[in-house]
Scaffold this active site. Sequence first.
Site, PDB file in Angstrom:
ATOM      1  N   SER A  32     -76.076   2.649 -31.600  1.00  0.00           N
ATOM      2  CA  SER A  32     -75.250   3.848 -32.194  1.00  0.00           C
ATOM      3  C   SER A  32     -76.319   5.313 -32.099  1.00  0.00           C
ATOM      4  CB  SER A  32     -75.200   3.580 -33.753  1.00  0.00           C
ATOM      5  OG  SER A  32     -74.120   2.350 -33.933  1.00  0.00           O
ATOM      6  N   HIS A  83     -77.869   7.242 -37.280  1.00  0.00           N
ATOM      7  CA  HIS A  83     -76.775   8.043 -36.430  1.00  0.00           C
ATOM      8  C   HIS A  83     -77.348   9.397 -36.332  1.00  0.00           C
ATOM      9  CE1 HIS A  83     -73.421   4.995 -37.417  1.00  0.00           C
ATOM     10  NE2 HIS A  83     -74.398   4.306 -36.763  1.00  0.00           N
TER      11      HIS A  83
END
Length: 271
Positions: free
Chosen positions: A133, A185
């Site tokens: 991610s 993230h």
Amino acid sequence: MGKPLFYEILEKPATSCIIALCCAIWFYIQKKNIGYSHVGLSYETAIEGHHWRIITSALSHISVIHLVFNMSALWSLGVVEQLGHMSMGMEFYLQYTLVLIVLSGALVLLSYHVLIQRFKLEYFRRVTAVGYSCVVFGWMTILSVKQPSSKLELFGFLSLPISFAPFESLIFTSIIVPQASFIGHLSGIIVGYAIAWGLIHGMTNYWAISMLGWIVFVFVFSIKRSGAYDFRFLEIEPVTDPSLPSVRFFASGNGRTLQMSTLPVGGSDLV
């Protein structure tokens, strides 16, 4: 009607190889019943010297939903390989993928360090990050700056404006994957902006290959030193000069013992 998959693979060779690698690793993890703690990155394992986890955590997925989301987004982001006319292209893609993997992982650890040491949030000492991610969010951010008119395709039917994709996806993944790492993230987004705005620049094939070489060296050295895997073909030779101390490593169960022996030289003590 879209292009046949075969032609799209030829247009995105690097992206296709990364997706194949992540899927193969996911299959191996499932087959061997490997968990987060074996491949993930956490503050506690990092301070123990498990620096190899920066790489394994990025390429590993435990949840199939997490894998599908990341690979679906990555396939759409592979358009970077076709943007050579915009100073991107496949070389740019590969060079800065290395940067995103290393710097986003380092930023995650730095964030954990601040939260633990400054704000005394001991919970983050054992939080384990895993998944691609960070890199996916990094490329979303780079595209949102360099080509804001693009679209991000997810799961083959969901289309998001790339200019808002990083933060829309940040919310979306928090909903469908509750265990998703917000800090991971966000770290990818921060590094992505640093690359897109030119704060991190100057990568060439020479520097990329040099960086890859150091990554491989640190990976092998740290995984051997941590005792996670025994590379029997890598041994530390004892010093033959009798006037110098010799250092030897002995395997003892799952741990390692360091032994140092010295010969007295002119009454001096080596500490």
